[in-house]
Scaffold this motif. Structure first.
Motif, PDB file in Angstrom:
ATOM      1  N   ASP A   1       0.819  -1.218   0.000  1.00 36.01           N
ATOM      2  CA  ASP A   1       0.000   0.000   0.000  1.00 36.01           C
ATOM      3  C   ASP A   1       0.848   1.262   0.000  1.00 36.01           C
ATOM      4  N   ARG A   2       2.064   1.173   0.528  1.00 30.20           N
ATOM      5  CA  ARG A   2       2.936   2.345   0.636  1.00 30.20           C
ATOM      6  C   ARG A   2       4.048   2.347  -0.406  1.00 30.20           C
ATOM      7  N   GLY A   3       4.020   1.359  -1.298  1.00 31.85           N
ATOM      8  CA  GLY A   3       5.033   1.311  -2.337  1.00 31.85           C
ATOM      9  C   GLY A   3       6.426   1.015  -1.813  1.00 31.85           C
ATOM     10  N   ILE A   4       6.520   0.259  -0.721  1.00 29.14           N
ATOM     11  CA  ILE A   4       7.815  -0.087  -0.128  1.00 29.14           C
ATOM     12  C   ILE A   4       8.292  -1.399  -0.729  1.00 29.14           C
ATOM     13  N   ASN A   5       9.485  -1.390  -1.307  1.00 29.42           N
ATOM     14  CA  ASN A   5       9.994  -2.567  -1.996  1.00 29.42           C
ATOM     15  C   ASN A   5      10.648  -3.544  -1.026  1.00 29.42           C
ATOM     16  N   MET A   6      10.265  -4.809  -1.130  1.00 34.97           N
ATOM     17  CA  MET A   6      10.896  -5.876  -0.365  1.00 34.97           C
ATOM     18  C   MET A   6      11.951  -6.547  -1.240  1.00 34.97           C
ATOM     19  N   SER A   7      13.179  -6.628  -0.751  1.00 35.98           N
ATOM     20  CA  SER A   7      14.247  -7.277  -1.520  1.00 35.98           C
ATOM     21  C   SER A   7      14.429  -8.737  -1.129  1.00 35.98           C
ATOM     22  N   ARG A   8      13.837  -9.141  -0.003  1.00 34.07           N
ATOM     23  CA  ARG A   8      13.925 -10.545   0.398  1.00 34.07           C
ATOM     24  C   ARG A   8      12.818 -10.863   1.387  1.00 34.07           C
ATOM     25  N   ILE A   9      12.249 -12.066   1.265  1.00 36.69           N
ATOM     26  CA  ILE A   9      11.330 -12.594   2.268  1.00 36.69           C
ATOM     27  C   ILE A   9      11.600 -14.080   2.401  1.00 36.69           C
ATOM     28  N   GLU A  10      11.684 -14.555   3.627  1.00 42.03           N
ATOM     29  CA  GLU A  10      11.971 -15.967   3.873  1.00 42.03           C
ATOM     30  C   GLU A  10      11.254 -16.424   5.129  1.00 42.03           C
ATOM     31  N   SER A  11      10.747 -17.637   5.104  1.00 39.73           N
ATOM     32  CA  SER A  11      10.096 -18.207   6.280  1.00 39.73           C
ATOM     33  C   SER A  11      11.047 -19.155   6.994  1.00 39.73           C
ATOM     34  N   ARG A  12      10.910 -19.208   8.319  1.00 40.68           N
ATOM     35  CA  ARG A  12      11.665 -20.136   9.144  1.00 40.68           C
ATOM     36  C   ARG A  12      10.719 -20.721  10.183  1.00 40.68           C
ATOM     37  N   PRO A  13      10.866 -22.003  10.537  1.00 45.48           N
ATOM     38  CA  PRO A  13      10.045 -22.568  11.612  1.00 45.48           C
ATOM     39  C   PRO A  13      10.295 -21.808  12.908  1.00 45.48           C
ATOM     40  N   THR A  14       9.231 -21.593  13.673  1.00 48.76           N
ATOM     41  CA  THR A  14       9.401 -20.872  14.944  1.00 48.76           C
ATOM     42  C   THR A  14      10.156 -21.697  15.975  1.00 48.76           C
ATOM     43  N   LYS A  15      10.115 -23.017  15.836  1.00 51.47           N
ATOM     44  CA  LYS A  15      10.773 -23.959  16.759  1.00 51.47           C
ATOM     45  C   LYS A  15      10.195 -23.903  18.169  1.00 51.47           C
ATOM     46  N   ARG A  16       8.998 -23.346  18.290  1.00 53.23           N
ATOM     47  CA  ARG A  16       8.353 -23.347  19.593  1.00 53.23           C
ATOM     48  C   ARG A  16       7.463 -24.576  19.709  1.00 53.23           C
ATOM     49  N   LEU A  17       7.227 -25.010  20.939  1.00 58.15           N
ATOM     50  CA  LEU A  17       6.396 -26.184  21.192  1.00 58.15           C
ATOM     51  C   LEU A  17       4.935 -25.772  21.240  1.00 58.15           C
ATOM     52  N   LEU A  18       4.094 -26.567  20.610  1.00 57.28           N
ATOM     53  CA  LEU A  18       2.680 -26.233  20.503  1.00 57.28           C
ATOM     54  C   LEU A  18       1.807 -27.310  21.130  1.00 57.28           C
ATOM     55  N   GLY A  19       0.740 -26.888  21.750  1.00 56.88           N
ATOM     56  CA  GLY A  19      -0.270 -27.821  22.228  1.00 56.88           C
ATOM     57  C   GLY A  19       0.128 -28.560  23.496  1.00 56.88           C
ATOM     58  N   SER A  20      -0.801 -29.327  23.993  1.00 59.17           N
ATOM     59  CA  SER A  20      -0.586 -30.048  25.254  1.00 59.17           C
ATOM     60  C   SER A  20       0.452 -31.146  25.112  1.00 59.17           C
ATOM     61  N   ALA A  21       0.663 -31.608  23.858  1.00 60.96           N
ATOM     62  CA  ALA A  21       1.637 -32.677  23.639  1.00 60.96           C
ATOM     63  C   ALA A  21       3.061 -32.140  23.546  1.00 60.96           C
ATOM     64  N   SER A  22       3.212 -30.799  23.633  1.00 60.54           N
ATOM     65  CA  SER A  22       4.533 -30.164  23.566  1.00 60.54           C
ATOM     66  C   SER A  22       5.322 -30.640  22.356  1.00 60.54           C
ATOM     67  N   LYS A  23       4.729 -30.449  21.188  1.00 64.16           N
ATOM     68  CA  LYS A  23       5.404 -30.860  19.972  1.00 64.16           C
ATOM     69  C   LYS A  23       5.412 -29.707  18.977  1.00 64.16           C
ATOM     70  N   GLN A  24       6.406 -29.740  18.082  1.00 61.63           N
ATOM     71  CA  GLN A  24       6.467 -28.766  17.016  1.00 61.63           C
ATOM     72  C   GLN A  24       5.590 -29.236  15.862  1.00 61.63           C
ATOM     73  N   GLU A  25       4.909 -28.286  15.221  1.00 63.46           N
ATOM     74  CA  GLU A  25       4.015 -28.634  14.140  1.00 63.46           C
ATOM     75  C   GLU A  25       4.412 -27.902  12.866  1.00 63.46           C
TER      76      GLU A  25
END
Length: 294
Positions: free
Chosen positions: A218-242
């Motif tokens: 919306d503001r015309g700001i150019n992104m030169s890179r975007i990358e995803s990484r797993p958060t590595k946090r534990l989720l849920g009652s089973a304390s597992k990564q999803e």
């Protein structure tokens, strides 16, 4: 008093070469001298700067062939007090070292995972049966050579000179324009510049990523890179990564001091779960002669 700079060691790594280049720039622009402090891993280098054990840390961020250095990304998300002061790009050339007389006798090759990846095609062509073993750094790989003619290591020509090791082949990187971007980080506020890096996590729901990206569009700001990484946090009652629980790293061609960027970051904070801004900075111009002198 000298500025202390943490980097991935031992001596001879590309991270040390980048730190030396930054040291030369520092001496020429401010007159300050620097003390290089090698650490066994990228994470430990960053931790040293975040805990005030050193004034700065110089770490690799992204390679033109192998992409982002995940160890840097993951550690920086955890050590979010660090701010990027400068960036610099270093041409990377890899050499195969061994006490063997020819490459035909090599059965095992050691090096950092990034170096192995950057030489993958060459290795598949000339050493298809060799076992590839990752090490914490390219220089650490050299300790496996000893006098064993069946073992090789991939590191820089500079490392070969430092440790007086024979080079069997060079360059062996798959692309002639292979280069790596490094960040200089410290606990000091970012100085401002034409580049901004940040990261955020979003709640797992439909359209969760669209809203943050729309803020920049919306503001015309150019992104030169975007990358995803797993958060590595534990989720849920089973304390597992999803699968599907990610955080996102973004580079912008903009300065946080600009009103449009400040407005974007304010809005971004409301449509993300956690937002971390690592600062605005400039990329240092590195002369080829300076690289040759390292």
């Amino acid at each position: 008093m000298a500025v202390s700079i943490a980097h991935l060691g031992p001596a001879g790594t590309n991270a040390e070469a980048a730190a030396l280049l930054y040291t030369h720039w520092l001496e020429q622009t401010t007159g300050e001298s620097a003390l290089l402090c090698p650490y066994p891993s990228i994470a430990q280098s960053l931790r040293a700067a975040s805990q005030g054990q050193t004034n700065l840390a110089v770490v690799p961020v992204e390679n033109s062939v192998e992409g982002s250095v995940t160890a840097t990304m993951d550690a920086l998300w955890q050590l979010d007090k660090l701010q990027i002061q400068r960036a610099l790009t270093l041409p990377i050339s890899h050499a195969l070292m061994s006490w063997a007389s020819t490459i035909d006798t090599l059965k095992t090759i050691y090096s950092h995972p990034q170096a192995l990846g950057q030489c993958q095609t060459w290795l598949e062509r000339f050493l298809p049966a060799a076992q590839l073993i990752p090490t914490n750094s390219t220089t650490e790989a050299l300790q496996h050579l000893a006098d064993n003619p069946t073992v090789g290591a991939i590191a820089s020509e500079r490392a070969a000179r430092l440790y007086n090791l024979p080079i069997l082949a060079c360059p062996i990187n798959d692309h002639p324009d292979n280069c790596t971007r490094f960040w200089v980080l410290s606990l000091q506020p970012s100085p401002g510049g034409n580049h901004t890096s940040l990261a955020f996590s979003v709640r797992d729901m439909p359209g969760a990523l669209v809203k943050p990206l729309q803020v920049f569009a919306d503001r015309g700001i150019n992104m030169s890179r975007i990358e995803s990484r797993p958060t590595k946090r534990l989720l849920g009652s089973a304390s597992k990564q999803e699968l599907g629980d990610y955080l996102f790293f973004i580079d912008l061609q903009a300065d946080t001091q600009q009103p449009s960027i400040q407005s974007a970051l304010d809005e971004l904070a409301h449509c993300t779960e956690i937002l971390k801004v690592f600062g605005s900075y400039d990329v240092l111009p590195i002369k080829h002669q300076a690289i040759a002198d390292v």
